[in-house]
Design a protein around this motif. Structure first.
Motif, PDB file in Angstrom:
ATOM      1  N   ALA A  55      37.428  35.711  60.565  1.00 15.89           N
ATOM      2  CA  ALA A  55      36.686  34.612  61.196  1.00 15.89           C
ATOM      3  C   ALA A  55      36.672  33.378  60.293  1.00 15.89           C
ATOM      4  CB  ALA A  55      35.259  35.055  61.508  1.00 15.89           C
ATOM      5  N   VAL A  56      36.500  33.588  58.986  1.00 10.08           N
ATOM      6  CA  VAL A  56      36.510  32.462  58.043  1.00 10.08           C
ATOM      7  C   VAL A  56      37.875  31.784  58.024  1.00 10.08           C
ATOM      8  CG1 VAL A  56      36.332  31.849  55.600  1.00 10.08           C
ATOM      9  CG2 VAL A  56      34.664  33.400  56.616  1.00 10.08           C
ATOM     10  N   GLU A  57      38.948  32.587  58.019  1.00 10.07           N
ATOM     11  CA  GLU A  57      40.294  32.013  58.039  1.00 10.07           C
ATOM     12  C   GLU A  57      40.534  31.228  59.314  1.00 10.07           C
ATOM     13  OE1 GLU A  57      42.867  35.300  57.488  1.00 10.07           O
ATOM     14  OE2 GLU A  57      42.459  35.525  55.334  1.00 10.07           O
ATOM     15  N   ALA A  58      40.089  31.764  60.467  1.00 13.65           N
ATOM     16  CA  ALA A  58      40.256  31.046  61.735  1.00 13.65           C
ATOM     17  C   ALA A  58      39.468  29.740  61.727  1.00 13.65           C
ATOM     18  CB  ALA A  58      39.806  31.934  62.897  1.00 13.65           C
ATOM     19  N   LYS A  59      38.282  29.755  61.140  1.00 12.60           N
ATOM     20  CA  LYS A  59      37.476  28.542  61.060  1.00 12.60           C
ATOM     21  C   LYS A  59      38.159  27.494  60.194  1.00 12.60           C
ATOM     22  CE  LYS A  59      32.887  26.898  59.714  1.00 12.60           C
ATOM     23  NZ  LYS A  59      31.563  27.278  59.161  1.00 12.60           N
ATOM     24  N   ALA A  72      41.413  20.065  63.326  1.00 13.09           N
ATOM     25  CA  ALA A  72      40.523  18.963  63.701  1.00 13.09           C
ATOM     26  C   ALA A  72      40.740  17.756  62.806  1.00 13.09           C
ATOM     27  CB  ALA A  72      39.071  19.425  63.636  1.00 13.09           C
ATOM     28  N   GLU A  73      40.923  17.992  61.499  1.00 13.49           N
ATOM     29  CA  GLU A  73      41.195  16.892  60.579  1.00 13.49           C
ATOM     30  C   GLU A  73      42.505  16.202  60.917  1.00 13.49           C
ATOM     31  OE1 GLU A  73      39.448  15.573  58.186  1.00 13.49           O
ATOM     32  OE2 GLU A  73      37.722  16.891  58.458  1.00 13.49           O
ATOM     33  N   ARG A  74      43.521  16.995  61.262  1.00 12.74           N
ATOM     34  CA  ARG A  74      44.810  16.418  61.631  1.00 12.74           C
ATOM     35  C   ARG A  74      44.696  15.576  62.906  1.00 12.74           C
ATOM     36  NH1 ARG A  74      47.260  20.764  61.836  1.00 12.74           N
ATOM     37  NH2 ARG A  74      47.986  20.823  59.677  1.00 12.74           N
ATOM     38  N   ALA A  75      43.971  16.083  63.901  1.00 15.03           N
ATOM     39  CA  ALA A  75      43.788  15.329  65.148  1.00 15.03           C
ATOM     40  C   ALA A  75      43.016  14.038  64.890  1.00 15.03           C
ATOM     41  CB  ALA A  75      43.048  16.199  66.169  1.00 15.03           C
TER      42      ALA A  75
END
Length: 272
Positions: free
Chosen positions: A182-186, A193-196
């Motif tokens: 879950a941490v890796e997926a987050k 999100a940063e890239r977008a």
């Protein structure tokens, strides 16, 4: 006569050997960093703690039990749960030693293997109690606070058993497979999100640049129109002359250009 002398020597040697054995069995050594507790067959464990050095005891009646009072390390692994019900694998490293004055009580109530009997149980108890106060994220971001609370509670608990903890530290802290995934997926989602956001900001900057460029062109056209309205065709003629001068200069520097005088006949020798 000689036989009697040898017999006397033999008896003396035997007596000396017996005496040496008795004296040797009545002596015992306590090495540096150790303490001894005396067990008496008739009176039980004595309250006196014997320090370092060579000491006497009553053979076959008293027996010394040697304890190591130096700090020793021990790793205690524990699996417990956090406040948000995440599985946590923790390894605690402890430097411990017994209180020398309480060695008779430790030997009487716990035994020589006091560390095996006490440390795993109280460490598991304290870790489960402290870790349950924090969620998984806080265990990572507030690790120093968690370690300090574990150290304080465990030191107080160990003191009731006559143990001193010189150091308590968390050496290993991991979570279950589900939480790790879950941490890796987050983290991946945050990177996306940063890239977008970067793409959006870049498009906004390009849009602003285009608007500024268009405004500049509009302002330039307005200035040219005002100049034409003020100066008439003179400005156009001036720009033509400047352009012609620039073209002539560029052509004069080229080797592939030949100037032919006007109004005269020029014969070119062309191959037949």
């Amino acid at each position: 006569m000689a036989a009697k002398v040898f017999e006397s020597i033999g008896k003396f040697g035997l007596a000396l050997a017996i005496a040496g054995g008795v004296v040797n069995s009545a002596l015992y050594n306590v090495d540096a960093g150790h303490r001894a507790v005396i067990f008496d067959r008739f009176r039980g464990v004595q309250d006196i703690v014997v320090g370092e050095g060579t000491h006497f005891l009553i053979p076959w009646v008293q027996k010394p039990i040697i304890f190591d009072c130096r700090s020793r390390p021990r790793n205690v692994p524990v699996i417990t749960g956090s406040k948000d019900l995440q599985n946590v694998n923790i390894t605690l490293r402890i430097l411990f030693r017994p209180v020398a004055s309480q060695l008779p009580r430790i030997f009487t109530s716990i035994g020589e293997d006091y560390d095996e009997r006490v440390l795993p149980s109280i460490t598991t108890e304290i870790l489960k109690s402290v870790v349950a106060r924090f969620d998984a994220g806080e265990l990572i971001t507030q690790r120093e606070l968690v370690s300090r609370q574990v150290s304080d509670d465990l030191t107080e608990r160990a003191a009731t058993f006559g143990l001193i903890l010189d150091d308590v530290s968390l050496t290993h802290l991991t979570f279950g497979k589900e939480f790790t995934e879950a941490v890796e997926a987050k983290q991946v989602a945050q990177q996306e999100a940063e890239r977008a956001r970067f793409v959006v900001e870049k498009a906004e900057q390009q849009k602003k640049a285009a608007i500024i460029s268009a405004e500049g062109d509009s302002k330039a056209a307005e200035l040219i129109a005002n100049s034409l309205a003020t100066a008439g065709d003179g400005l156009i003629e001036l720009r033509k002359l400047e352009a012609a001068e620039d073209i002539a200069y560029q052509l004069s520097r080229s080797r592939n250009i030949t100037y032919l005088p006007s109004g005269q006949s020029v014969l070119l020798q062309l191959p037949q």
